[in-house]
Design a protein around this motif. Sequence first.
Motif, PDB file in Angstrom:
ATOM      1  N   THR A  51       0.872  -1.178   0.000  1.00 52.27           N
ATOM      2  CA  THR A  51       0.000   0.000   0.000  1.00 52.27           C
ATOM      3  C   THR A  51       0.915   1.236   0.000  1.00 52.27           C
ATOM      4  O   THR A  51       2.119   1.126   0.253  1.00 52.27           O
ATOM      5  N   LYS A  52       0.314   2.414  -0.249  1.00 47.61           N
ATOM      6  CA  LYS A  52       1.125   3.638  -0.279  1.00 47.61           C
ATOM      7  C   LYS A  52       1.783   3.867   1.094  1.00 47.61           C
ATOM      8  O   LYS A  52       2.985   4.108   1.195  1.00 47.61           O
ATOM      9  N   ILE A  53       0.979   3.728   2.125  1.00 47.72           N
ATOM     10  CA  ILE A  53       1.510   3.919   3.483  1.00 47.72           C
ATOM     11  C   ILE A  53       2.510   2.807   3.812  1.00 47.72           C
ATOM     12  O   ILE A  53       3.582   3.054   4.365  1.00 47.72           O
ATOM     13  N   GLY A  54       2.160   1.585   3.433  1.00 46.96           N
ATOM     14  CA  GLY A  54       3.038   0.438   3.680  1.00 46.96           C
ATOM     15  C   GLY A  54       4.400   0.601   3.019  1.00 46.96           C
ATOM     16  O   GLY A  54       5.428   0.210   3.586  1.00 46.96           O
ATOM     17  N   GLU A  55       4.426   1.162   1.810  1.00 52.25           N
ATOM     18  CA  GLU A  55       5.708   1.338   1.112  1.00 52.25           C
ATOM     19  C   GLU A  55       6.575   2.384   1.813  1.00 52.25           C
ATOM     20  O   GLU A  55       7.801   2.273   1.819  1.00 52.25           O
ATOM     21  N   ILE A  57       6.500   2.869   5.051  1.00 53.68           N
ATOM     22  CA  ILE A  57       6.986   2.140   6.232  1.00 53.68           C
ATOM     23  C   ILE A  57       8.133   1.214   5.810  1.00 53.68           C
ATOM     24  O   ILE A  57       9.166   1.119   6.480  1.00 53.68           O
ATOM     25  N   ARG A  58       7.955   0.537   4.680  1.00 55.29           N
ATOM     26  CA  ARG A  58       8.977  -0.392   4.182  1.00 55.29           C
ATOM     27  C   ARG A  58      10.332   0.307   3.966  1.00 55.29           C
ATOM     28  O   ARG A  58      11.383  -0.227   4.285  1.00 55.29           O
ATOM     29  N   ARG A  59      10.244   1.527   3.409  1.00 55.96           N
ATOM     30  CA  ARG A  59      11.487   2.271   3.136  1.00 55.96           C
ATOM     31  C   ARG A  59      12.256   2.496   4.438  1.00 55.96           C
ATOM     32  O   ARG A  59      13.469   2.295   4.511  1.00 55.96           O
ATOM     33  N   VAL A  60      11.542   2.885   5.483  1.00 60.82           N
ATOM     34  CA  VAL A  60      12.203   3.103   6.780  1.00 60.82           C
ATOM     35  C   VAL A  60      12.761   1.768   7.310  1.00 60.82           C
ATOM     36  O   VAL A  60      13.907   1.687   7.755  1.00 60.82           O
ATOM     37  N   LEU A  61      11.957   0.728   7.229  1.00 59.70           N
ATOM     38  CA  LEU A  61      12.366  -0.576   7.771  1.00 59.70           C
ATOM     39  C   LEU A  61      13.599  -1.156   7.075  1.00 59.70           C
ATOM     40  O   LEU A  61      14.474  -1.725   7.723  1.00 59.70           O
ATOM     41  N   SER A  81       2.254  -1.780   8.814  1.00 62.65           N
ATOM     42  CA  SER A  81       2.167  -2.062   7.383  1.00 62.65           C
ATOM     43  C   SER A  81       1.136  -3.170   7.126  1.00 62.65           C
ATOM     44  O   SER A  81       0.336  -3.115   6.185  1.00 62.65           O
ATOM     45  N   ARG A  82       1.162  -4.163   8.007  1.00 63.35           N
ATOM     46  CA  ARG A  82       0.264  -5.335   7.869  1.00 63.35           C
ATOM     47  C   ARG A  82      -1.212  -4.968   7.986  1.00 63.35           C
ATOM     48  O   ARG A  82      -2.040  -5.400   7.171  1.00 63.35           O
ATOM     49  N   THR A  83      -1.560  -4.159   8.974  1.00 63.72           N
ATOM     50  CA  THR A  83      -2.981  -3.850   9.161  1.00 63.72           C
ATOM     51  C   THR A  83      -3.482  -2.980   8.001  1.00 63.72           C
ATOM     52  O   THR A  83      -4.616  -3.123   7.553  1.00 63.72           O
ATOM     53  N   GLN A  84      -2.601  -2.108   7.509  1.00 60.42           N
ATOM     54  CA  GLN A  84      -2.970  -1.295   6.349  1.00 60.42           C
ATOM     55  C   GLN A  84      -3.248  -2.194   5.137  1.00 60.42           C
ATOM     56  O   GLN A  84      -4.233  -2.017   4.430  1.00 60.42           O
ATOM     57  N   LEU A  85      -2.366  -3.176   4.937  1.00 57.56           N
ATOM     58  CA  LEU A  85      -2.502  -4.098   3.802  1.00 57.56           C
ATOM     59  C   LEU A  85      -3.756  -4.969   3.937  1.00 57.56           C
ATOM     60  O   LEU A  85      -4.473  -5.212   2.957  1.00 57.56           O
ATOM     61  N   LEU A  86      -4.029  -5.411   5.139  1.00 55.67           N
ATOM     62  CA  LEU A  86      -5.221  -6.238   5.351  1.00 55.67           C
ATOM     63  C   LEU A  86      -6.481  -5.473   4.984  1.00 55.67           C
ATOM     64  O   LEU A  86      -7.335  -5.968   4.244  1.00 55.67           O
ATOM     65  N   THR A 159      22.062  -5.615  -3.874  1.00 59.15           N
ATOM     66  CA  THR A 159      22.477  -4.602  -2.907  1.00 59.15           C
ATOM     67  C   THR A 159      21.738  -4.953  -1.613  1.00 59.15           C
ATOM     68  O   THR A 159      20.520  -5.070  -1.602  1.00 59.15           O
ATOM     69  N   LEU A 160      22.477  -5.131  -0.531  1.00 61.02           N
ATOM     70  CA  LEU A 160      21.867  -5.659   0.687  1.00 61.02           C
ATOM     71  C   LEU A 160      21.100  -4.598   1.477  1.00 61.02           C
ATOM     72  O   LEU A 160      21.567  -3.469   1.633  1.00 61.02           O
ATOM     73  N   ASP A 161      19.903  -4.982   1.987  1.00 59.01           N
ATOM     74  CA  ASP A 161      19.134  -4.063   2.842  1.00 59.01           C
ATOM     75  C   ASP A 161      19.502  -4.300   4.310  1.00 59.01           C
ATOM     76  O   ASP A 161      20.393  -5.089   4.625  1.00 59.01           O
ATOM     77  N   ARG A 162      18.809  -3.603   5.217  1.00 58.40           N
ATOM     78  CA  ARG A 162      19.138  -3.633   6.645  1.00 58.40           C
ATOM     79  C   ARG A 162      19.063  -5.046   7.244  1.00 58.40           C
ATOM     80  O   ARG A 162      19.817  -5.388   8.141  1.00 58.40           O
ATOM     81  N   PHE A 163      18.159  -5.877   6.736  1.00 59.92           N
ATOM     82  CA  PHE A 163      18.039  -7.247   7.243  1.00 59.92           C
ATOM     83  C   PHE A 163      19.117  -8.144   6.631  1.00 59.92           C
ATOM     84  O   PHE A 163      19.725  -8.962   7.313  1.00 59.92           O
ATOM     85  N   GLU A 164      19.322  -7.960   5.340  1.00 60.59           N
ATOM     86  CA  GLU A 164      20.247  -8.847   4.624  1.00 60.59           C
ATOM     87  C   GLU A 164      21.693  -8.669   5.079  1.00 60.59           C
ATOM     88  O   GLU A 164      22.527  -9.533   4.826  1.00 60.59           O
ATOM     89  N   ARG A 165      21.973  -7.547   5.759  1.00 68.10           N
ATOM     90  CA  ARG A 165      23.338  -7.327   6.256  1.00 68.10           C
ATOM     91  C   ARG A 165      23.590  -8.006   7.608  1.00 68.10           C
ATOM     92  O   ARG A 165      24.689  -7.961   8.133  1.00 68.10           O
TER      93      ARG A 165
END
Length: 215
Positions: A51-55, A57-61, A81-86, A159-165
């Motif tokens: 969702t727009k809001i979810g994306e 949030i995703r960028r920050v995460l 992000s999840r509740t918005q998507l639901l 290119t690794l994100d915050r989790f992949e590192r």
Amino acid sequence: MLLRSHDAMSGRFITFEGVEGSGKSTNIVWTDYFLREHGIDTLRTHEPGRTKIGEEIRRVLLHTRDEPLMPMTELFMMFASRTQLLEEVIIPALRSGVWVLCDRFVDSSIAYQGGGRQLGVKRVAALVEAMGDLYIEPDLTILLDIPAKLIPARLSNRTLDRFEREDEAFFERIRATYLAQARELPRMNVIDATQPLEDVEQAIEALLSPLITAD
Ligand code: TYD
């Protein structure tokens, strides 16, 4: 918005789980084609984001670098992000009879924040509880399982994100939490994702068939 139980919905809700590089994206695309060949209307989505809001949030995460993102903040953002998507996407689709294929859902929060970040499964479960009727239990969860030591090779050209590192120990905790969840939850099925792709597809087909014939 009036909330409803999953029983009132006619679509099926299928979630895909696993660590980075376990092949979720490839297998979701395959599942999507497989179901469409059987005349089933599908919708593919993912968490966090979509969702727009979810994306936002995703960028920050995924890409915050200048200050540490605290584990509890991370957990709440996943649920935001999840509740918005639901509300925006998943529930309306299921209500209209569409089958929803979701790349990650609540089990990711249990495994990554509960296990990986060591917040504990109970704390994540409390947030699921807090969702009330907004929580939709998946009909089927496919856990694509690979050992953590295989992750770096499978991510080598990204290119690794915050989790992949994160390190191997982080992903080992995630895997162990996923596997423990799978032992508890009948809806959660483990597939060995180190097998050749055709064997993984065959295993997925075996899980989908009872859902298709039941409809
Ligand atoms: P994404 O690029 O979608 O990863 P992948 O392709 O591996 O699914 O990034 C999502 C990241 O967010 C991934 O590293 C897992 C993490 N995540 C959590 O930590 N908790 C969650 O509840 C969810 C949904 C994702």
